[in-house]
Design a protein around this motif. Structure first.
Motif, short mmCIF file in Angstrom:
data_model
loop_
_atom_site.label_atom_id
_atom_site.label_comp_id
_atom_site.label_asym_id
_atom_site.label_seq_id
_atom_site.Cartn_x
_atom_site.Cartn_y
_atom_site.Cartn_z
N ILE A 289 34.61 -19.26 55.07
CA ILE A 289 34.91 -17.83 55.14
C ILE A 289 36.03 -17.62 56.15
O ILE A 289 35.87 -17.93 57.33
N PRO A 290 37.19 -17.12 55.72
CA PRO A 290 38.28 -16.86 56.67
C PRO A 290 37.83 -15.91 57.77
O PRO A 290 37.01 -15.01 57.53
N PRO A 291 38.34 -16.09 58.99
CA PRO A 291 37.88 -15.29 60.13
C PRO A 291 37.94 -13.77 59.92
O PRO A 291 37.00 -13.05 60.26
N LEU A 292 39.04 -13.28 59.38
CA LEU A 292 39.15 -11.83 59.19
C LEU A 292 38.21 -11.33 58.10
O LEU A 292 37.69 -10.22 58.19
N SER A 293 37.96 -12.15 57.09
CA SER A 293 36.95 -11.80 56.09
C SER A 293 35.57 -11.76 56.73
O SER A 293 34.75 -10.89 56.45
N MET A 294 35.32 -12.74 57.59
CA MET A 294 34.05 -12.81 58.31
C MET A 294 33.82 -11.54 59.14
O MET A 294 32.75 -10.94 59.10
N SER A 295 34.84 -11.14 59.86
CA SER A 295 34.73 -9.97 60.72
C SER A 295 34.57 -8.70 59.89
O SER A 295 33.69 -7.86 60.17
N ALA B 215 38.82 -5.87 67.61
CA ALA B 215 39.49 -7.04 68.19
C ALA B 215 38.52 -8.13 68.63
O ALA B 215 38.75 -9.31 68.35
N PHE B 216 37.45 -7.78 69.33
CA PHE B 216 36.62 -8.80 69.96
C PHE B 216 36.06 -9.79 68.94
O PHE B 216 36.24 -11.01 69.07
N ASN B 217 35.38 -9.30 67.92
CA ASN B 217 34.76 -10.21 66.98
C ASN B 217 35.78 -10.92 66.10
O ASN B 217 35.60 -12.08 65.74
N SER B 218 36.87 -10.23 65.75
CA SER B 218 37.90 -10.88 64.94
C SER B 218 38.51 -12.05 65.71
O SER B 218 38.70 -13.15 65.16
N LEU B 219 38.81 -11.84 67.00
CA LEU B 219 39.37 -12.91 67.81
C LEU B 219 38.37 -14.04 68.00
O LEU B 219 38.74 -15.22 68.00
N LEU B 220 37.08 -13.68 68.18
CA LEU B 220 36.05 -14.72 68.34
C LEU B 220 36.01 -15.61 67.10
O LEU B 220 35.95 -16.85 67.21
N TYR B 221 36.05 -15.00 65.92
CA TYR B 221 35.97 -15.79 64.69
C TYR B 221 37.25 -16.60 64.47
O TYR B 221 37.20 -17.71 63.93
N LEU C 176 50.68 -27.19 79.14
CA LEU C 176 50.48 -26.13 78.14
C LEU C 176 49.91 -26.70 76.84
O LEU C 176 50.38 -26.41 75.75
N GLN C 177 48.88 -27.53 76.99
CA GLN C 177 48.29 -28.19 75.82
C GLN C 177 46.87 -27.71 75.54
O GLN C 177 46.12 -28.37 74.84
N ALA C 178 46.51 -26.57 76.06
CA ALA C 178 45.16 -26.04 75.85
C ALA C 178 44.93 -25.75 74.36
O ALA C 178 45.87 -25.41 73.63
N GLN C 179 43.69 -25.91 73.93
CA GLN C 179 43.35 -25.58 72.55
C GLN C 179 43.60 -24.09 72.30
O GLN C 179 43.21 -23.25 73.10
N ALA C 180 44.21 -23.80 71.16
CA ALA C 180 44.51 -22.40 70.82
C ALA C 180 43.23 -21.56 70.80
O ALA C 180 43.21 -20.42 71.26
N GLY C 181 42.15 -22.16 70.29
CA GLY C 181 40.90 -21.40 70.18
C GLY C 181 40.35 -20.95 71.52
O GLY C 181 39.82 -19.84 71.64
N ASP C 182 40.49 -21.80 72.54
CA ASP C 182 40.03 -21.42 73.88
C ASP C 182 40.82 -20.23 74.41
O ASP C 182 40.27 -19.30 74.99
N LEU C 183 42.14 -20.27 74.22
CA LEU C 183 42.99 -19.18 74.71
C LEU C 183 42.72 -17.89 73.92
O LEU C 183 42.72 -16.79 74.49
N ILE C 184 42.48 -18.02 72.62
CA ILE C 184 42.16 -16.85 71.81
C ILE C 184 40.83 -16.25 72.26
O ILE C 184 40.65 -15.03 72.31
N MET C 185 39.88 -17.12 72.63
CA MET C 185 38.59 -16.63 73.10
C MET C 185 38.74 -15.92 74.43
O MET C 185 38.06 -14.91 74.69
#
Length: 314
Positions: free
Chosen positions: A41-47, A90-96, A160-169
């Protein structure tokens, strides 16, 4: 008779504590289920569909209040829209979105720092005074976040090699902090159910154009099946409606300070669930980062006085 039963239930403290234990369990499940189904399920669909389902469940109960309070909602529509954008939108969309590139454990650990972001933003935007012990707690929690994001390797940050997901969270938690501070600055005089229903309605409208763009030009949506429908129902009912109700009831019964301690169970539950269902393992950086976050939260919320109150419907 129903009102008598509700009054009786409210007088049983153990029920409030049970609800406060289930709430972080449901929030942890939100991260774990998202991580486990984000490929289907794509994140925005999920949200988007999470909130559509939640809205369908809530409308029969919340719509009468929305209609009765329509004048108040109209008067505060700008504030309500801003609040819905940062929370439901924003919050849940970014989390997903974060769940596509980071672990459920990392999501839960970073999510646990919401009170710290609320305190920081309240200091910056509202001028709230921060006691020295709170400042130490905030610093420890931020150090804990950096430990998790860097995976225990300083070169990850410097390179600057942090995982994108961590920064998005981190961005998701920052978004919830803005919502919390705006909620305090622009308080809307609405009953809880009416407020929640209106927030979900407006937030779903905010997500819709982004979901539509993603559907048409990027992800193409998802195939509806038992494996995709059940996670969406879980997102809507458990970390959405039930967690919100249990949290508010617990805060009302035992007070915000005691209730806030139960938030610290979220990363504990998430690490256990992620280990069992996703095969995630705890690294030393998780333990060190989690300990720093926990110590920081305890100092900031207990020894230094309470942080600004906030609603949670994650």
């Amino acid at each position: 008779m129903p009102s008598d039963n509700a009054h009786l239930l409210s007088r049983i403290p153990s029920l409030a504590y049970i609800g406060l234990v289930l709430t972080p369990l449901f929030w942890a499940g939100n991260a774990v289920v998202a991580r486990g189904t984000v490929d289907a399920i794509p994140p925005l669909s999920m949200s988007f569909w999470r909130w559509v389902i939640a809205l369908a469940v809530l409308l029969p109960f919340g719509l009468p209040g929305v209609w009765r309070q329509r004048q108040v909602i109209r008067q505060h529509l700008g504030s309500m829209l801003a609040l819905a954008t940062f929370s439901v939108g924003a919050f849940n969309s970014l989390l997903y979105i974060a769940a596509t590139t980071t672990t459920a454990t990392n999501i839960a650990l970073i999510n646990a720092t919401i009170p710290i972001f609320v305190a920081l933003l309240a200091w910056v935007l509202l001028g709230d005074r921060t006691r020295p012990i709170q400042a130490i707690g905030i610093a420890l929690a931020v150090l804990g976040i950096l430990t998790v994001v860097a995976r225990g390797d300083v070169s990850v940050l410097t390179g600057l090699q942090a995982q994108a997901g961590d920064l998005i969270m981190v961005a998701a938690v920052f978004s919830w902090g803005l919502f919390s501070v705006l909620l305090r600055r622009q308080a809307v005089p609405l009953p809880a159910l009416t407020f929640l229903t209106t927030q979900i309605l407006l937030g779903t409208l905010v997500i819709f154009p982004f979901y539509l763009g993603d559907l048409l030009f990027f992800s193409g949506g998802f195939e509806l099946s038992r494996d995709t429908a059940l996670p969406l129902i879980y997102f809507a009912i458990f970390p959405g409606i039930l967690a919100y109700g249990f949290w508010n009831h617990g805060v009302h019964q035992v007070g915000p300070s005691k209730a806030a301690i139960f938030m610290y169970l979220t990363p504990v539950f998430a690490s256990i669930l992620a280990s069992v269902f996703l095969g995630e393992t705890l690294g030393l950086f998780h333990i060190i980062g989690g300990a720093l976050i926990l110590a920081g939260l305890l100092l900031a919320t207990r020894a230094g006085g309470r942080l600004p109150a906030y609603r949670k419907n994650a």
